[in-house]
Design an enzyme around this catalytic site. Structure first.
Site, PDB file in Angstrom:
ATOM      1  N   CYS A 268     -29.657  -2.916  10.830  1.00  0.00           N
ATOM      2  CA  CYS A 268     -28.606  -3.148   9.831  1.00  0.00           C
ATOM      3  C   CYS A 268     -28.787  -2.342   8.557  1.00  0.00           C
ATOM      4  CB  CYS A 268     -28.555  -4.623   9.464  1.00  0.00           C
ATOM      5  SG  CYS A 268     -30.106  -5.147   8.739  1.00  0.00           S
TER       6      CYS A 268
ATOM      7  N   CYS B 232     -33.336 -10.196  12.010  1.00  0.00           N
ATOM      8  CA  CYS B 232     -33.540 -10.243  10.559  1.00  0.00           C
ATOM      9  C   CYS B 232     -34.959 -10.681  10.217  1.00  0.00           C
ATOM     10  CB  CYS B 232     -32.549 -11.198   9.914  1.00  0.00           C
ATOM     11  SG  CYS B 232     -30.854 -10.881  10.382  1.00  0.00           S
TER      12      CYS B 232
HETATM   13 FE1  FES Z   1     -29.977  -7.096   8.046  1.00  0.00          FE
HETATM   14 FE2  FES Z   1     -30.233  -9.619   8.518  1.00  0.00          FE
HETATM   15  S1  FES Z   1     -28.429  -8.450   8.767  1.00  0.00           S
HETATM   16  S2  FES Z   1     -31.783  -8.229   7.958  1.00  0.00           S
END
Ligand code: FES
Length: 125
Positions: free
Chosen positions: A33, A102
């Site tokens: 992400c 995450c």
């Molecule tokens: Fe990036 Fe959770 S969406 S660490």
């Protein structure tokens, strides 16, 4: 979708911030992400005396960062290296499956900070 413990660590993160002259710094990015976490540690007598974090990321990333700092304060460096991403997620009572990635940042950033401390300590010898 998040349990109460995760929400608590998200809304009231422990050990957030920065310290002056940390003994070790670890920074990692999440390739999935793009979120980033930085962990700073103060080491005394081979133990983590203090730890701070800053996370530019989602709620789960902030909650796992907060939890890892709580878990490792006072541990020896070897004990802290044993703390895994899974340990952190379990200590939070679990994360939703789609947010498990995450939790990868938390222990990784801590381990990088310990490695940074160790390489500086070795260079100073
Ligand atoms: Fe990036 Fe959770 S969406 S660490």
């Amino acid at each position: 979708m998040y349990n109460d413990k995760v929400m608590d660590h998200f809304f009231n993160p422990r050990n957030v911030g920065e310290m002056e002259n940390p003994d070790g710094v670890g920074q990692v990015g999440n390739p999935i992400c793009g979120d980033v976490m930085r962990v700073q540690i103060r080491v005394k007598d081979n133990r983590i005396e203090d730890v701070k974090f800053k996370t530019f990321g989602c709620g789960a990333a902030i909650a796992t960062s907060s939890m890892v700092t709580e878990l490792v304060k006072g541990l020896t460096l070897d004990e802290a290296m044993e703390v895994s991403n899974k340990t952190v997620a379990e200590a939070l009572g679990g994360l939703p499956p789609q947010k498990m990635h995450c939790s990868n940042l938390a222990a990784d950033a801590l381990h990088e900070a310990i490695k940074d401390y160790r390489s500086k300590a070795a260079a100073a010898r």
